[in-house]
Design an enzyme around this catalytic site. Structure first.
Site, PDB file in Angstrom:
ATOM      1  N   CYS A 201       6.081 -15.091  11.205  1.00  0.00           N
ATOM      2  CA  CYS A 201       6.459 -15.511   9.857  1.00  0.00           C
ATOM      3  C   CYS A 201       5.207 -15.570   8.984  1.00  0.00           C
ATOM      4  O   CYS A 201       4.152 -16.040   9.421  1.00  0.00           O
ATOM      5  CB  CYS A 201       7.131 -16.877   9.893  1.00  0.00           C
TER       6      CYS A 201
ATOM      7  N   ASP B 131       9.590 -14.018  -2.905  1.00  0.00           N
ATOM      8  CA  ASP B 131       9.231 -14.521  -1.580  1.00  0.00           C
ATOM      9  C   ASP B 131       8.195 -13.581  -0.982  1.00  0.00           C
ATOM     10  O   ASP B 131       8.046 -12.439  -1.409  1.00  0.00           O
ATOM     11  CB  ASP B 131      10.483 -14.573  -0.693  1.00  0.00           C
ATOM     12  N   ASN B 132       7.450 -14.080  -0.007  1.00  0.00           N
ATOM     13  CA  ASN B 132       6.489 -13.253   0.729  1.00  0.00           C
ATOM     14  C   ASN B 132       5.462 -12.596  -0.182  1.00  0.00           C
ATOM     15  O   ASN B 132       5.291 -11.380  -0.191  1.00  0.00           O
ATOM     16  CB  ASN B 132       7.234 -12.199   1.557  1.00  0.00           C
TER      17      ASN B 132
END
Length: 920
Positions: free
Chosen positions: A198, A330-331
């Site tokens: 992750c 996100d990310n």
């Protein structure tokens, strides 16, 4: 729509790669985390009956046509031709639907209770305990593999797996829809070992420096498995991309507040066999677990886990990166100058692909010594083996692991081991889990590595800490200092473990503990007012100016609406404590979660879980500044003085002459008078009330809350208990408690051990009554405030779970005119563990014509004449059976979580509706 096997021409070019003539390496990595164990033999796998002979035949690659390379050889020939052994996955344990998930959309998913929840109950975002992860070895079982879910897990029954379809579409000449059956039957399968990580791994460290917009991962957001599927390039080639196509977008079936989860990677990466991107349908040889994408997902080696889309529904070839909300917001690693407050108004910044994360960065962690591990200096052992993991990104290997005991002034090299290399020694064309083990020719590495270094204990005793850093083959090394960013991702500074000198031993302290768990030197430094960003790991250096290196304090976010001046009572809050118009409290202010039920990232279940409660600690810890900035829109008032005091437990002064002891709005004190031993680990804790005539005031079947302070940390510990005293008893309150002591294998119960250590004469706080069930007599009861008439109670309990059952059984057998029937199944390990046995026998003997008591033991003595075994289906089916009169028959269950889950599954399979099953 079926398609023929895809055999890219690039495969043919691999034929010129040859195995090295030298003998294979004998280095091995055991599942306990050292390098001297043994692997499962490849021969035993190839020849075992578990080999998937029922799978449809797969085409051979052009370079594996020789019969000597076939995996299905005679035993003698196989043993001669096999070049190596390699790791196989650890066995899965027994998973069940956990109690926490029963009232969430994930009630169909079975999980391992060891996983640490990072975002409350739902959605399911978890990591395993770090030591458990490391001890499993190179491959991680599906039980302990980390999980990142943005919302509910899509359902796919086993009978529907092969009919699940996804599309390949977009800028292609031949779009098509393909089923999982087609994927398996008509395309060549491969099996790769791949590590997934992750992007938030180690984020808790960033959150302690300054809260980011992400939740608090520890260092165990990393796992490795064997993935079986089809190289995505085969599917892309079948669709024939058009000129101008540059990206491949993926979209899953998980419908979220901002659409379906989706992201993208570059098209040329998908075409590159060396990148190893898969459309996978198996994990460690088994059908995908629901949390890991059942029935089909994308798996992308070397990149952050957020790109490996689960529950795959669409593959879309495009000219631009994905415009999916989750790809954009996100990310990403935004510049450190972008604050959480400013980030909400910078759409162009979020869309800038320069800030998108694809390849992982070099990272490592120390696994042993573990957090709070102690090492004796008087054991006679001279050295300690420091061990951990490391991984690189984009296929780059970790080429160097360095350890320092003097804060970076000098470094020593650790031994690095790549179990992944064992797979490269398998024969060409070797089959594993129905897929060709196609890794021997690759220059890229898809997996993590392990490192270790023996250090003399005398040197550890002289040091203040151990720090490590990894370097990859691109000579990128972990930085000394943290790069903080608004999403808290890709955190990879040196991993530091502090060494504490204690009496004849050393104790080790990791940086953090995941989620809301306290502990770690960063947590300690933060609580003591230290500056974690001062360049010295928060420790004050001699001569350092008090303000030197101090970052500007984060701007306090206002979460209230200044125009709202409504006062809200405890009764009003209570009315909104259910599944309709949920209100919750943060720092004494009341918020209406109703307007945000559809849009909350955690789903409605997380809001309902906080309804009517003080959610301050969880909200402040988990939520970002952006979430806090939204709160004024939902602010509806402030708790009045009485409600605030009752909710926070600050009302300590009560009238000692009052007739009833328990107060639902205030904590009241009772004095511990005696501890009465009833078994090796169970006690009756007897409390003295304010006066001899004071009644306890607890309805039958309800509970009370007990509060005391952890003797070590002084933190409040609150638990619910059912006393064995009758609610009408006066002057004395008896509570039966089973004490869970610490063992070498696991920590015991904080509350029970603190209570056991409490000296006589000490005060303990009580509040109540609480609970949704109340027995009113003659078969009448109240469940959640709704009256109900019960013909027969079926009671199931285990261990100290007997206490709420005890109350109800006593009430319905005490009155000879009560016609209610009942059966009680009481499960324990040994005969001594049967609590309240004399009283239970007396209750059922007094009403033997309508009540029956059945004991069962899992570890019976030779003299035991009763039932044996667990609370299994045979016992439940024989003694309880199917629900004869729905709405009039009821099951009451209380015991260990595993027992409750098992009983619930059995009852459900017997046709019992959930409305007729109550878990105390």
């Amino acid at each position: 729509m079926a398609h023929g096997p895809v055999k890219p021409a690039a495969l043919a070019s691999t034929k010129h790669f040859q195995f090295p003539p030298s003998p294979p390496s004998t280095a091995k990595h055991s599942r306990r985390g050292s390098f001297d164990g043994s692997y499962t033999s490849l021969a035993s796998l190839a020849l075992s009956s578990s080999l998937e002979a029922t799978l449809p035949p797969l085409s051979s690659s052009p370079s594996s046509s020789s019969s000597s390379d076939s995996p299905l050889l005679a035993a003698g020939a196989a043993s001669e031709s096999l070049l190596s052994h390699y790791p196989l996955p650890p066995a899965n344990g027994v998973k069940q639907v956990l109690v926490e998930d029963l009232k969430t959309p994930d009630s169909h998913v079975k999980r391992d209770p060891r996983l640490i929840r990072l975002t409350g109950v739902h959605p399911f975002n978890v990591e395993p305990p770090l030591s458990d992860l490391y001890d499993e070895g190179f491959l991680t079982s599906e039980d302990l593999h980390y999980v990142r879910n943005h919302g509910p897990v899509p359902k796919c029954d086993d009978s529907s797996i092969y009919d699940w379809t996804f599309t390949v579409e977009g800028m292609v000449f031949k779009p098509f829809t393909i089923s999982v059956r087609d994927l398996i039957d008509n395309y060549e399968q491969v099996t790769y070992p791949i590590t997934l990580v992750c992007a938030g791994n180690r984020r808790k460290e960033q959150n302690l420096v300054r809260k980011s917009k992400g939740f608090s991962w520890g260092p165990a957001g990393v796992s490795t498995a064997l993935w079986t599927g089809v190289p995505i390039g085969d599917l892309i080639a079948q669709a024939l991309p058009k000129r101008g196509a540059k990206y491949v977008c993926f979209e899953g079936a998980d419908k979220l507040p901002n659409g379906y989860y989706g992201t993208s990677v570059k098209l040329n990466w998908c075409r590159d066999l060396n990148k190893g991107i898969l459309v996978a349908h198996k994990m460690n040889g088994s059908t995908l677990h629901p949390d890991h994408g059942k029935p089909v997902r994308v798996v992308i080696p070397g990149q952050i886990g957020g790109r490996s889309v689960k529950w795959l529904k669409r593959i879309i070839v495009t000219a631009e990166p994905s415009d999916n909300w989750y790809h954009i917001y996100d990310n990403r690693v935004l510049p450190t100058s972008v604050t959480p407050e400013a980030s909400a108004d910078l759409p162009d910044t979020w869309k800038d692909e320069r800030y998108a994360i694809y390849d992982l960065n070099a990272n490592s962690a120390i696994c042993y010594p573990a957090h709070d591990e102690t090492v004796s200096l008087a054991s006679g052992v001279d050295t300690y083996k420091v061990r951990g993991y490391a991984y690189g990104g984009g296929g780059r290997r970790i080429t160097r692991m360095e350890v320092t005991l003097d804060k970076g002034k000098s470094w020593r090299l650790a031994h690095v081991h790549y179990p992944e290399d064992e797979y490269r020694l398998a024969p060409e064309g070797e089959m594993l889990y129905g897929g060709r083990l196609d890794v021997w020719w690759r220059e890229t590495s898809f997996c993590w590595s392990f490192w270790e270094l023996d250090i003399p204990l005398a040197e550890l005793e002289a040091a203040q800490d151990i720090m490590v850093r990894a370097m990859d083959e691109g000579l990128m090394v972990q930085p000394r200092d943290m790069y903080w960013s608004v999403l808290g991702m890709m955190n990879n500074p040196w991993f530091r473990v502090v060494i504490h000198k204690e009496a004849k031993s050393l104790r080790f302290e990791h940086p953090t503990q995941p989620a809301l768990m306290p502990g770690g030197w960063m947590d300690r430094v933060k609580k003591s007012g230290g500056n974690l960003a001062n360049g010295f790991w928060g420790e004050k250096v001699s001569g350092e100016d008090e303000d030197a290196g101090q970052e500007e304090p984060a701007k306090e976010i206002c979460m209230t609406n200044p125009k709202v001046d409504r006062l809200i009572t405890a009764e009003e809050l209570k009315q909104h404590g259910g599944d309709v118009e949920p209100w919750f409290v943060v720092d004494g202010h009341v918020y209406d979660g109703t307007p945000f039920l559809e849009g909350h990232p955690g789903g409605a279940a997380s809001i309902f879980g906080a309804a009517g409660q003080d959610a301050t600690e969880e909200f402040v810890t988990i939520h970002s500044e952006n979430a806090k900035a939204m709160m004024p829109d939902y602010h509806i008032g402030t708790l009045d003085k009485d409600a605030l005091a009752a909710l926070s437990g600050e009302v300590e002064e009560t009238d000692p002459s009052r007739a009833v002891f328990l107060d639902p709005k205030a904590w009241t004190k009772a004095v511990l008078q005696d501890k009465i031993r009833v078994s090796a680990d169970s006690r009756v804790f007897r409390f003295r009330l304010d006066h001899e005539e004071q009644q306890i005031g607890l309805p039958v079947g309800q509970h009370l809350m007990m509060r005391l302070r952890d003797p070590a940390t002084r933190e409040a510990i609150i638990r619910a208990y059912t006393p064995i005293s009758e609610g009408t008893d006066t002057g004395i309150l008896d509570v039966l408690v089973k004490v869970y002591y610490d063992t070498p294998e696991r920590k015991g119960g904080r509350m029970t051990q603190a209570l056991d250590a409490l000296p006589l004469g000490h005060f303990v706080d009580f509040k109540g009554p609480v609970g949704k069930f109340e027995y009113l007599g003659h078969g009448r009861c109240s469940v959640g405030g709704k009256p109900r008439d019960v013909r027969r109670f079926n009671m199931v309990c285990g261990g100290s779970g007997v206490t709420p059952i005890f109350q109800v059984l006593r009430a319905l057998t005490k009155d000879a005119r009560d016609p209610t029937e009942c059966v009680l199944l009481d499960g324990n390990r040994v005969e001594e563990d049967i609590l309240c046995r004399v009283q239970l026998d007396a209750f059922t003997d007094a009403a033997k014509h309508r009540c029956r008591l059945v004991h069962t033991l899992t570890r019976p003595s030779e003299t035991w004449a009763g039932r044996t075994g667990r609370m299994d289906r045979a016992l439940v089916e024989e003694e309880i059976g199917a629900c004869e009169v729905p709405g009039r028959d009821m099951v009451l269950v209380c015991g260990p979580a595993a027992m409750e889950k098992s009983v619930h599954e059995i009852l459900t399979s017997l046709g019992w509706p959930d409305d007729d099953i109550l878990f105390f």
